[in-house]
Design a protein around this motif. Structure first.
Motif, PDB file in Angstrom:
ATOM      1  N   THR A 171       1.486 -73.465  60.358  1.00 56.91           N
ATOM      2  CA  THR A 171       1.810 -74.174  61.555  1.00 56.91           C
ATOM      3  C   THR A 171       0.715 -75.277  61.801  1.00 56.91           C
ATOM      4  O   THR A 171      -0.370 -75.293  61.415  1.00 56.91           O
ATOM      5  N   GLU A 172       1.082 -76.233  62.895  1.00 58.37           N
ATOM      6  CA  GLU A 172       0.246 -76.988  63.262  1.00 58.37           C
ATOM      7  C   GLU A 172      -0.877 -76.606  64.346  1.00 58.37           C
ATOM      8  O   GLU A 172      -0.682 -76.848  65.425  1.00 58.37           O
ATOM      9  N   GLY A 173      -1.654 -75.623  63.661  1.00 59.49           N
ATOM     10  CA  GLY A 173      -2.647 -75.143  64.679  1.00 59.49           C
ATOM     11  C   GLY A 173      -2.067 -73.831  65.332  1.00 59.49           C
ATOM     12  O   GLY A 173      -0.614 -73.544  65.304  1.00 59.49           O
ATOM     13  N   ASP A 287      -5.674 -63.737  66.470  1.00 58.27           N
ATOM     14  CA  ASP A 287      -6.931 -63.407  66.032  1.00 58.27           C
ATOM     15  C   ASP A 287      -7.935 -64.532  65.418  1.00 58.27           C
ATOM     16  O   ASP A 287      -8.729 -64.266  64.475  1.00 58.27           O
ATOM     17  N   VAL A 288      -7.944 -65.544  66.037  1.00 59.28           N
ATOM     18  CA  VAL A 288      -8.581 -66.673  65.668  1.00 59.28           C
ATOM     19  C   VAL A 288     -10.172 -66.382  65.828  1.00 59.28           C
ATOM     20  O   VAL A 288     -10.911 -67.080  64.788  1.00 59.28           O
ATOM     21  N   TYR A 289     -10.528 -65.577  66.412  1.00 56.93           N
ATOM     22  CA  TYR A 289     -12.109 -65.446  66.744  1.00 56.93           C
ATOM     23  C   TYR A 289     -12.686 -64.250  65.573  1.00 56.93           C
ATOM     24  O   TYR A 289     -13.684 -63.876  65.719  1.00 56.93           O
ATOM     25  N   GLY A 290     -11.646 -63.604  64.994  1.00 58.67           N
ATOM     26  CA  GLY A 290     -11.945 -62.563  64.436  1.00 58.67           C
ATOM     27  C   GLY A 290     -13.024 -62.752  63.189  1.00 58.67           C
ATOM     28  O   GLY A 290     -13.854 -61.732  63.014  1.00 58.67           O
ATOM     29  N   THR A 291     -13.007 -63.787  62.631  1.00 60.58           N
ATOM     30  CA  THR A 291     -14.214 -64.119  61.586  1.00 60.58           C
ATOM     31  C   THR A 291     -15.254 -64.137  61.941  1.00 60.58           C
ATOM     32  O   THR A 291     -16.452 -64.297  61.333  1.00 60.58           O
ATOM     33  N   PHE A 292     -15.572 -64.331  63.423  1.00 61.46           N
ATOM     34  CA  PHE A 292     -17.071 -64.111  64.075  1.00 61.46           C
ATOM     35  C   PHE A 292     -17.435 -62.799  64.192  1.00 61.46           C
ATOM     36  O   PHE A 292     -18.634 -62.744  64.777  1.00 61.46           O
ATOM     37  N   ALA A 293     -16.524 -61.795  64.189  1.00 56.99           N
ATOM     38  CA  ALA A 293     -16.894 -60.636  64.521  1.00 56.99           C
ATOM     39  C   ALA A 293     -17.473 -59.721  63.418  1.00 56.99           C
ATOM     40  O   ALA A 293     -17.218 -60.135  62.332  1.00 56.99           O
ATOM     41  N   ASP A 294     -18.173 -58.801  63.707  1.00 57.47           N
ATOM     42  CA  ASP A 294     -18.742 -57.869  62.766  1.00 57.47           C
ATOM     43  C   ASP A 294     -17.555 -56.624  62.136  1.00 57.47           C
ATOM     44  O   ASP A 294     -16.877 -56.157  63.462  1.00 57.47           O
ATOM     45  N   LYS A 302      -3.437 -52.542  61.676  1.00 54.73           N
ATOM     46  CA  LYS A 302      -3.246 -51.156  62.131  1.00 54.73           C
ATOM     47  C   LYS A 302      -1.778 -50.870  62.443  1.00 54.73           C
ATOM     48  O   LYS A 302      -1.227 -49.816  62.565  1.00 54.73           O
ATOM     49  N   CYS A 303      -1.050 -51.958  63.064  1.00 60.30           N
ATOM     50  CA  CYS A 303       0.449 -51.765  63.186  1.00 60.30           C
ATOM     51  C   CYS A 303       1.263 -52.711  62.667  1.00 60.30           C
ATOM     52  O   CYS A 303       1.894 -53.698  63.143  1.00 60.30           O
ATOM     53  N   PRO A 304       1.271 -52.842  61.183  1.00 62.77           N
ATOM     54  CA  PRO A 304       1.854 -53.772  60.607  1.00 62.77           C
ATOM     55  C   PRO A 304       3.081 -53.866  60.648  1.00 62.77           C
ATOM     56  O   PRO A 304       3.920 -55.116  60.587  1.00 62.77           O
ATOM     57  N   ARG A 305       4.182 -52.997  61.056  1.00 65.35           N
ATOM     58  CA  ARG A 305       5.537 -53.126  61.229  1.00 65.35           C
ATOM     59  C   ARG A 305       5.857 -53.790  62.499  1.00 65.35           C
ATOM     60  O   ARG A 305       6.959 -54.515  62.628  1.00 65.35           O
ATOM     61  N   ASN A 306       4.889 -53.699  63.692  1.00 68.61           N
ATOM     62  CA  ASN A 306       5.247 -54.058  64.811  1.00 68.61           C
ATOM     63  C   ASN A 306       4.748 -55.702  65.234  1.00 68.61           C
ATOM     64  O   ASN A 306       5.096 -56.213  66.278  1.00 68.61           O
ATOM     65  N   THR A 307       3.841 -56.044  64.369  1.00 68.72           N
ATOM     66  CA  THR A 307       2.922 -57.183  64.632  1.00 68.72           C
ATOM     67  C   THR A 307       3.148 -58.378  64.077  1.00 68.72           C
ATOM     68  O   THR A 307       3.208 -58.422  62.782  1.00 68.72           O
ATOM     69  N   LEU A 308       3.123 -59.596  64.736  1.00 68.89           N
ATOM     70  CA  LEU A 308       3.192 -60.914  64.492  1.00 68.89           C
ATOM     71  C   LEU A 308       1.662 -61.370  64.616  1.00 68.89           C
ATOM     72  O   LEU A 308       0.908 -61.126  65.730  1.00 68.89           O
ATOM     73  N   CYS A 309       1.037 -61.788  63.432  1.00 65.58           N
ATOM     74  CA  CYS A 309      -0.369 -62.345  63.570  1.00 65.58           C
ATOM     75  C   CYS A 309      -0.463 -63.691  63.614  1.00 65.58           C
ATOM     76  O   CYS A 309       0.141 -64.380  62.788  1.00 65.58           O
ATOM     77  N   VAL A 310      -1.238 -64.082  64.717  1.00 59.54           N
ATOM     78  CA  VAL A 310      -1.482 -65.615  64.800  1.00 59.54           C
ATOM     79  C   VAL A 310      -2.895 -65.869  64.295  1.00 59.54           C
ATOM     80  O   VAL A 310      -4.029 -65.089  64.842  1.00 59.54           O
ATOM     81  N   TYR A 311      -3.070 -66.760  63.369  1.00 62.09           N
ATOM     82  CA  TYR A 311      -4.375 -67.108  63.073  1.00 62.09           C
ATOM     83  C   TYR A 311      -4.637 -68.936  62.765  1.00 62.09           C
ATOM     84  O   TYR A 311      -3.741 -69.254  62.759  1.00 62.09           O
ATOM     85  N   SER A 312      -5.822 -69.178  63.393  1.00 59.76           N
ATOM     86  CA  SER A 312      -5.994 -70.674  63.343  1.00 59.76           C
ATOM     87  C   SER A 312      -7.452 -70.814  62.427  1.00 59.76           C
ATOM     88  O   SER A 312      -8.364 -70.017  62.607  1.00 59.76           O
ATOM     89  N   PHE A 313      -7.552 -71.853  61.722  1.00 60.18           N
ATOM     90  CA  PHE A 313      -8.567 -72.155  60.955  1.00 60.18           C
ATOM     91  C   PHE A 313      -9.850 -73.216  61.920  1.00 60.18           C
ATOM     92  O   PHE A 313     -10.691 -73.334  61.251  1.00 60.18           O
ATOM     93  N   LEU A 324      -4.661 -76.596  61.902  1.00 63.17           N
ATOM     94  CA  LEU A 324      -4.196 -75.698  60.858  1.00 63.17           C
ATOM     95  C   LEU A 324      -4.248 -74.052  61.306  1.00 63.17           C
ATOM     96  O   LEU A 324      -5.213 -73.863  61.711  1.00 63.17           O
ATOM     97  N   GLY A 325      -3.073 -73.879  61.405  1.00 61.97           N
ATOM     98  CA  GLY A 325      -2.447 -72.460  61.759  1.00 61.97           C
ATOM     99  C   GLY A 325      -1.776 -71.557  61.017  1.00 61.97           C
ATOM    100  O   GLY A 325      -1.146 -72.199  60.175  1.00 61.97           O
ATOM    101  N   ALA A 326      -1.268 -70.497  61.250  1.00 54.54           N
ATOM    102  CA  ALA A 326      -0.652 -69.597  60.293  1.00 54.54           C
ATOM    103  C   ALA A 326       0.039 -68.342  61.522  1.00 54.54           C
ATOM    104  O   ALA A 326      -0.411 -67.828  62.149  1.00 54.54           O
ATOM    105  N   ILE A 327       1.147 -68.132  61.101  1.00 54.76           N
ATOM    106  CA  ILE A 327       1.673 -66.933  61.634  1.00 54.76           C
ATOM    107  C   ILE A 327       2.111 -66.057  60.344  1.00 54.76           C
ATOM    108  O   ILE A 327       2.603 -66.419  59.443  1.00 54.76           O
TER     109      ILE A 327
END
Length: 531
Positions: A171-173, A287-294, A302-313, A324-327
């Motif tokens: 997606t567009e971000g 989870d856009v800030y996940g890559t900054f976490a330890d 954890k909940c693969p069946r129920n969860t839509l994940c949004v991520y942005s580069f 640049l984004g993704a669902i």
């Protein structure tokens, strides 16, 4: 600005208020304005950009092979057969810079680690750069999807095993991802006016602003994080999700603006609640800030069946301008199950919506409905992210996948964490680091800092004065520093959001000193009332 005028601004989005604060901070043309209100990073990944440019040179040469006899700046479509061998010949005549080395590594990596055909991969990348054909499939280029899938598994799953059985829509971000998700949930009758939607608050303000728009008309339920527990979700807040009237639960993890990741214990409690008591709950995790976490783990894992994940580069790679984004959505998911269980009336309505796409619209997966809805269905064949954007996305993902020592990631995390310490040291208070802290943003809790600096009586006065917005304008007008109000992100305490990604260490030192200066001025006003 008068107190009455401050009150008139109370309902503005923090990103709209920002413009007024910038105007106030710019009133003194002799002074440098320091805008820490928006989280556009001032760092970026250079290696995948070098690779993009190098691949571009090769792609142009590939195009020129087709019509070189015309000698008129005329190119044609690239040819797949022998493309890797031609690239090796091209690379042998280059200066062996970082871009060439990176690209040669990617060709080796995708075969060895992802099982992709080298020629097919390079052919897709060359065509993506040229942008000479419609992106096919519209949802996402096939090799790019496999690369981004591997990247998300690496960054979102931590030690958890993934079967890799999920699809991605480029997606567009991240903001486009948010828009498409709400649109498709609504047109597929998965959310309807009057339904409840839960939000883990504080949260990125558009998540609060979109659901209440007339076209959605949702009732927001706060699932409030505990500031005193490093912004984790208490048991009593998690228990609110037991309400069957709540159809969707949205969270930003790590949080924005508190910038703390959810602990393993909280993730486990959420997963247990969903599995045992709310298997019908739709979860949207940003989870856009996940890559900054330890040691980050997403609820998508954890909940693969129920969860839509949004991520942005955008943040990690310094690519807000690339959009640049993704669902991501697992193949086995609750959304498709809920659609399958709808009434005949509801199914007939969506049949009519998607009948031009397939002779069996009821079998159309939700991820593909997202793609169609993003272009009002009728333009489904031209949906999706442009080829050059997808190429850069793939190169960003490959950069992270091949960075075995996490050099880029460690440098980014250390940079923002040093700025965090600099900011609070110059305010004059201790900034303790907690294991779940990320520090991309920080909430400057003005109430707590007032107490720490000058005691409980001053804190009580500070709260009673209700000077949150006034504080920000005073800070802007007197010092040229722009911060955003915590209130706009559903923060209870009087606070200000500061981005630790977009200025220099020296400038965060200045912001810390400016913030302390205004607090001191308010303390002088307080002491005057005590005489």
């Amino acid at each position: 600005m008068s107190e009455q005028n401050f009150n008139s601004l109370a309902n503005l989005s923090p990103f709209e208020l920002k413009d007024k604060l910038i105007a106030a901070a710019s009133s003194d043309t002799e002074r440098l304005m320091l805008n820490a209100g928006r989280g556009n990073p001032n760092f970026l990944a250079t290696l995948p950009r070098r690779a993009f440019l190098t691949l571009g040179e090769f792609a142009i040469r590939e195009s020129e092979r087709s019509y070189s006899f015309l000698d008129s700046g005329f190119g044609g479509l690239p040819e797949r057969d022998g493309i890797v061998q031609r690239f090796e010949a091209f690379a042998a005549h280059q200066d062996h810079g970082e871009g060439v080395t990176f690209l040669r590594s990617t060709i080796s990596y995708v075969k060895d680690r992802l099982g992709l055909d080298r020629d097919a991969f390079l052919y897709e990348m060359v065509g993506a750069f040229l942008g000479c054909t419609y992106p096919t499939p519209p949802r996402m280029l096939s090799h790019t999807e496999e690369i981004v899938k591997a990247y998300l598994i690496q960054e979102m799953f931590g030690p958890l095993k993934s079967d890799g059985e999920f699809s991605i829509f480029a997606t567009e971000g991240g903001t486009a991802a948010m828009t498409y998700i709400f649109q498709s949930l609504a047109v597929n009758a998965l959310i309807q006016p009057g339904d409840k939607i839960a939000m883990a608050t504080p949260i990125f303000s558009p998540y609060l602003e979109i659901p209440v728009l007339a076209e959605y008309g949702l009732d927001i339920v706060d699932i409030r994080m505990d500031r005193t527990a490093d912004w984790q979700l208490p048991d009593e807040e998690i228990a609110k999700l037991l309400d069957p009237a709540i159809k969707v639960f949205c969270l930003v993890n790590p949080s924005n603006p508190p910038s703390s990741k959810l602990s393993d214990a909280v993730l486990d409690k959420l997963a247990e609640l969903v599995s045992a008591q709310r298997p019908d709950l739709i979860i949207v995790t940003d989870d856009v800030y996940g890559t900054f976490a330890d040691d980050f783990v997403s609820l998508f894992a954890k909940c693969p069946r129920n969860t839509l994940c949004v991520y942005s580069f955008s943040k990690f790679f310094g690519a807000t301008g690339w959009r640049l984004g993704a669902i991501a959505l697992h193949h086995e998911n609750i959304i498709d199950e809920l659609i399958a269980a709808q009434t005949e009336t509801e199914k007939s309505a969506t049949d009519a919506r998607y009948v031009t796409l397939t002779s069996e619209p009821r079998k159309l997966a939700f991820i593909d409905r997202l793609v169609a809805d993003s272009r009002a269905v009728a333009l489904n064949h031209t949906a999706g992210l442009s080829g050059p954007q997808q190429l850069q996305m793939a190169l960003f993902a490959l950069n992270a996948l091949m960075d075995r020592l996490d050099r880029y990631k460690d440098a980014a995390k250390q940079l923002i964490r040093r700025r965090y310490q600099t900011l609070y040291r110059n305010i004059g208070v201790t900034a303790d680091y907690q294991p779940n802290d990320v520090n991309y943003y920080s909430l400057i809790d003005l109430q707590e800092i007032s107490k720490e600096l000058y005691g409980a009586q001053f804190q009580a006065w500070f709260i009673e004065q209700d000077i949150g917005t006034a504080f920000l304008f005073r800070l802007a007008e007197e010092t040229g520093v722009v911060l955003l109000p915590g209130k706009g992100f559903e923060v209870v305490d009087t606070s200000a959001r500061v981005s630790l990604a977009n200025l220099t260490g020296f400038q965060y030192e200045a912001i810390g000193k400016a913030t302390r200066r205004v607090i001191d001025e308010y303390y002088e006003s307080f002491t005057a009332t005590q005489r």
